[in-house]
Design a protein around this motif. Structure first.
Motif, PDB file in Angstrom:
ATOM      1  N   MET A   1     -10.395   3.467 -20.370  1.00  0.00           N
ATOM      2  CA  MET A   1     -10.565   4.399 -20.005  1.00  0.00           C
ATOM      3  C   MET A   1     -11.165   4.236 -17.834  1.00  0.00           C
ATOM      4  N   ASP A   2     -11.791   3.260 -18.206  1.00  0.00           N
ATOM      5  CA  ASP A   2     -12.477   3.380 -17.205  1.00  0.00           C
ATOM      6  C   ASP A   2     -11.622   2.296 -16.021  1.00  0.00           C
ATOM      7  N   VAL A   3     -10.884   1.153 -17.315  1.00  0.00           N
ATOM      8  CA  VAL A   3      -9.971   0.229 -16.289  1.00  0.00           C
ATOM      9  C   VAL A   3      -8.657   0.874 -16.146  1.00  0.00           C
ATOM     10  N   TYR A   4      -8.131   2.237 -16.670  1.00  0.00           N
ATOM     11  CA  TYR A   4      -7.565   2.748 -16.695  1.00  0.00           C
ATOM     12  C   TYR A   4      -7.510   3.911 -15.348  1.00  0.00           C
ATOM     13  N   SER A   5      -8.391   4.254 -15.427  1.00  0.00           N
ATOM     14  CA  SER A   5      -8.072   5.286 -14.069  1.00  0.00           C
ATOM     15  C   SER A   5      -8.771   4.616 -12.886  1.00  0.00           C
ATOM     16  N   ASN A   6      -9.492   3.495 -12.618  1.00  0.00           N
ATOM     17  CA  ASN A   6      -9.255   2.828 -12.159  1.00  0.00           C
ATOM     18  C   ASN A   6      -7.915   2.204 -11.398  1.00  0.00           C
ATOM     19  N   ASP A   7      -7.666   1.634 -11.749  1.00  0.00           N
ATOM     20  CA  ASP A   7      -5.943   1.469 -11.652  1.00  0.00           C
ATOM     21  C   ASP A   7      -5.565   1.879 -10.992  1.00  0.00           C
ATOM     22  N   VAL A   8      -5.375   3.348 -11.901  1.00  0.00           N
ATOM     23  CA  VAL A   8      -5.137   4.873 -11.367  1.00  0.00           C
ATOM     24  C   VAL A   8      -4.938   5.260  -9.769  1.00  0.00           C
ATOM     25  N   PHE A   9      -6.066   4.800  -9.440  1.00  0.00           N
ATOM     26  CA  PHE A   9      -6.594   5.323  -7.901  1.00  0.00           C
ATOM     27  C   PHE A   9      -5.883   4.199  -6.642  1.00  0.00           C
ATOM     28  N   ILE A  10      -5.856   2.902  -7.645  1.00  0.00           N
ATOM     29  CA  ILE A  10      -5.659   1.527  -6.529  1.00  0.00           C
ATOM     30  C   ILE A  10      -3.670   1.560  -6.575  1.00  0.00           C
ATOM     31  N   SER A  11      -3.342   2.514  -7.619  1.00  0.00           N
ATOM     32  CA  SER A  11      -1.821   2.307  -7.585  1.00  0.00           C
ATOM     33  C   SER A  11      -1.691   3.846  -6.578  1.00  0.00           C
ATOM     34  N   VAL A  12      -1.976   4.838  -6.863  1.00  0.00           N
ATOM     35  CA  VAL A  12      -1.643   6.108  -6.027  1.00  0.00           C
ATOM     36  C   VAL A  12      -2.064   5.435  -4.792  1.00  0.00           C
ATOM     37  N   PHE A  13      -3.098   5.356  -4.102  1.00  0.00           N
ATOM     38  CA  PHE A  13      -3.254   5.223  -2.683  1.00  0.00           C
ATOM     39  C   PHE A  13      -2.387   3.424  -2.112  1.00  0.00           C
ATOM     40  N   LYS A  14      -2.070   2.477  -2.786  1.00  0.00           N
ATOM     41  CA  LYS A  14      -1.602   1.751  -2.353  1.00  0.00           C
ATOM     42  C   LYS A  14       0.031   2.706  -1.738  1.00  0.00           C
ATOM     43  N   GLN A  15       0.580   3.801  -2.008  1.00  0.00           N
ATOM     44  CA  GLN A  15       1.666   4.127  -1.760  1.00  0.00           C
ATOM     45  C   GLN A  15       1.156   5.320  -0.475  1.00  0.00           C
ATOM     46  N   SER A  16       0.048   5.484  -0.343  1.00  0.00           N
ATOM     47  CA  SER A  16      -0.536   6.160   0.419  1.00  0.00           C
ATOM     48  C   SER A  16      -0.335   6.249   1.837  1.00  0.00           C
ATOM     49  N   GLY A  17      -0.264   4.563   1.830  1.00  0.00           N
ATOM     50  CA  GLY A  17       0.038   4.039   3.590  1.00  0.00           C
ATOM     51  C   GLY A  17      -1.016   4.636   4.120  1.00  0.00           C
ATOM     52  N   LEU A  18      -2.051   5.764   3.936  1.00  0.00           N
ATOM     53  CA  LEU A  18      -2.928   5.889   4.837  1.00  0.00           C
ATOM     54  C   LEU A  18      -4.015   4.875   4.489  1.00  0.00           C
ATOM     55  N   VAL A  19      -4.704   4.617   3.229  1.00  0.00           N
ATOM     56  CA  VAL A  19      -5.994   3.590   2.728  1.00  0.00           C
ATOM     57  C   VAL A  19      -5.968   2.350   3.426  1.00  0.00           C
ATOM     58  N   CYS A  20      -6.467   1.788   3.926  1.00  0.00           N
ATOM     59  CA  CYS A  20      -6.708   0.441   3.764  1.00  0.00           C
ATOM     60  C   CYS A  20      -7.474  -0.254   2.483  1.00  0.00           C
ATOM     61  N   ARG A  21      -8.544   0.718   1.827  1.00  0.00           N
ATOM     62  CA  ARG A  21      -9.415   0.172   1.181  1.00  0.00           C
ATOM     63  C   ARG A  21     -10.045   0.799  -0.090  1.00  0.00           C
ATOM     64  N   LEU A  22      -9.884   0.277  -1.047  1.00  0.00           N
ATOM     65  CA  LEU A  22     -10.627   0.965  -1.908  1.00  0.00           C
ATOM     66  C   LEU A  22     -11.991   0.184  -2.669  1.00  0.00           C
TER      67      LEU A  22
END
Ligand code: P6P
Length: 338
Positions: A75-96
Motif C-alpha cells: 500500500m505504501d508503493v501503491y499510494s505513492n504512485d497514486v500521488f505521482i500519477s494524479v499530480f503529473k496530470q495537474s500541470g501545476l506541480v514540478c516536484r513531489l
C-alpha cells in the motif's frame, strides 16, 4: 426540511476552496486545482483500502526497505504512485517529495518552474494496513522556489511557514479530508455515491485543553526523564485518559476534535525521534496552529524548524495549547535540575 436542504446545498471541496480564496488572487485557481488533485488521490487510495481484503496483491510487504529503513508495504508503493500519477496530470506541480522516496520525483514537463511542490506521506501508519484499522495520508504544498536544476531540492530545506496548504486524509469508517490554506481548518466527508468530499465542519477549533494523551508508552524507558515525569503526572492526576492508534493521522484527528496532546519524544538511541519534519510534523503543525493549537519539538515551535536534510526527523508534541505547554513545563523543570 433541514435534511433536504443539506442534500441540496452540499458544499463540495472545490466550491469551498474557491469560496475562501477571494483573498488569494491568481493563486486561488491553482490551490483549488491542487486540492482537487489531493481529493482524487484520497478517493483512489480509499477505494483500494476498502477492497484490500478482497483483492490479491494489495496487502503485505514488497520485500524492500525504504529510505527510512522501514519494510515497505504494497500500500505504501501503491499510494505513492497514486500521488505521482494524479499530480503529473495537474500541470501545476514540478516536484513531489515523499517520505517513501530518497529523492524528490520531478515532472520534467512541468519543470523547472512548476510553481508548486507537493510534500506528502502517502500512507501514514501502514502498520495498520493489514489489520483494517485507521490510516491516513498527510500532505503539504509549498511554492517552487528557484529552478533546482541540480535536483538537490535545497529550496525545500525551509521552515514550516513556507507551506501554503496542508492537511490529511483520514481513512476510517468514513474517509475524511481535513485541510487548511491558512484560513482556518475545514473537514469534508467522502460521499462514495457522489464521489465527492462534502463539507462537514468549517473553522474547526481545537479545545485549549483535553483529557487525552496519545503516546507509545512502550518507549517509556527510552525517553528522557522529563517525559517520564509528565507520564507519571497524568497517570496519577484525575481527568486524563490514554488513546494511541499507531497511526498518527487518526490520533491527531481525535485530538483536533476532542483536545489533548500527541507526543512522539526522542529516545537515547534516536534523540530526534521517529517522525519526519517535512512530510508529517510540519504539515500537521500548520493545521493544528490554524485550529488554535500548538506543535513543539520540546525546545521550540515545529513551524520554525529549518531542516538540514529532506528526511530530517524531529520530536513532536502537538495538540491543545495548555497540554503542549504542560509537557514543555516538565522539560523546563528537568533542564533546571541539570
Ligand atoms: P510507533 C506510523 O509508522 C508512524 O509514522 C505514525 O503514524 C505513528 O504515530 C507512529 O509512526 C507509530 O510509531 O513507534 O509508536 O509504532
Amino acid at each position: 426540511d433541514r435534511e433536504y436542504a443539506l442534500e441540496r446545498d452540499c458544499t463540495t471541496l472545490s466550491r469551498h476552496v474557491l469560496e475562501q480564496l477571494h483573498s488569494f488572487g491568481a493563486e486561488a485557481q491553482d490551490l483549488s486545482a491542487l486540492m482537487n488533485r489531493i481529493a482524487l488521490a484520497g478517493k483512489l487510495i480509499a477505494r483500494r483500502l476498502s477492497r484490500a481484503g478482497l483483492m490479491a496483491g494489495v496487502l503485505g510487504f514488497t520485500g524492500e526497505t525504504n529510505v527510512q529503513g522501514e519494510s515497505v508495504k504494497k500500500m505504501d508503493v501503491y499510494s505513492n504512485d497514486v500521488f505521482i500519477s494524479v499530480f503529473k496530470q495537474s500541470g501545476l506541480v514540478c516536484r513531489l517529495a515523499s517520505e517513501e522516496m530518497e529523492k524528490p520525483y520531478y515532472i520534467p514537463e512541468n519543470c523547472p518552474i512548476g510553481r508548486y511542490t507537493l510534500l506528502y506521506d502517502p500512507i501514514d501508519g501502514s502498520s495498520n494496513t493489514d489489520i483494517n484499522l485507521t490510516l491516513g495520508s498527510i500532505f503539504a504544498i509549498r511554492r517552487q522556489q528557484g529552478d533546482d536544476v541540480d535536483g538537490s531540492a535545497q529550496d525545500l530545506l525551509q521552515d514550516g511557514h513556507q507551506q501554503i496548504a496542508a492537511g490529511y486524509i483520514l481513512y476510517g469508517p468514513s474517509t475524511m479530508l481535513v485541510y487548511s490554506i491558512g484560513n482556518g481548518v475545514h473537514s469534508f466527508t467522502l460521499d462514495p455515491s457522489l464521489g465527492e468530499f462534502i463539507l462537514t465542519e468549517e473553522n474547526i477549533t481545537i479545545p485549549n485543553h483535553g483529557a487525552i494523551y496519545s503516546v507509545n508508552e512502550g518507549n517509556f524507558w527510552q525517553w528522557e526523564e522529563s517525559f517520564r515525569e509528565y507520564i507519571r503526572y497524568v497517570h496519577r492526576t484525575e481527568g486524563y485518559t490514554a488513546r494511541y492508534g499507531g497511526a498518527m493521522v487518526g490520533d491527531i484527528h481525535r485530538i483536533l476534535v476532542q483536545g489533548g496532546v500527541f507526543l512522539y519524544p526522542g529516545t537515547e538511541q534516536k534523540p530526534e525521534g521517529k517522525l519526519r519534519l517535512l512530510y508529517e510534523s510540519a504539515p500537521l503543525a500548520f493545521l493544528i496552529e490554524q485550529a488554535g493549537g500548538r506543535a513543539s519539538t520540546g525546545s521550540g515551535e515545529i513551524m520554525d524548524v529549518v531542516p538540514e536534510k529532506l528526511h530530517q526527523r524531529t520530536p513532536l508534541i502537538i495538540g491543545s495549547k495548555e497540554d503542549v505547554a504542560l509537557v514543555e513545563s516538565f522539560i523546563e523543570q528537568q533542564a533546571q535540575r541539570k
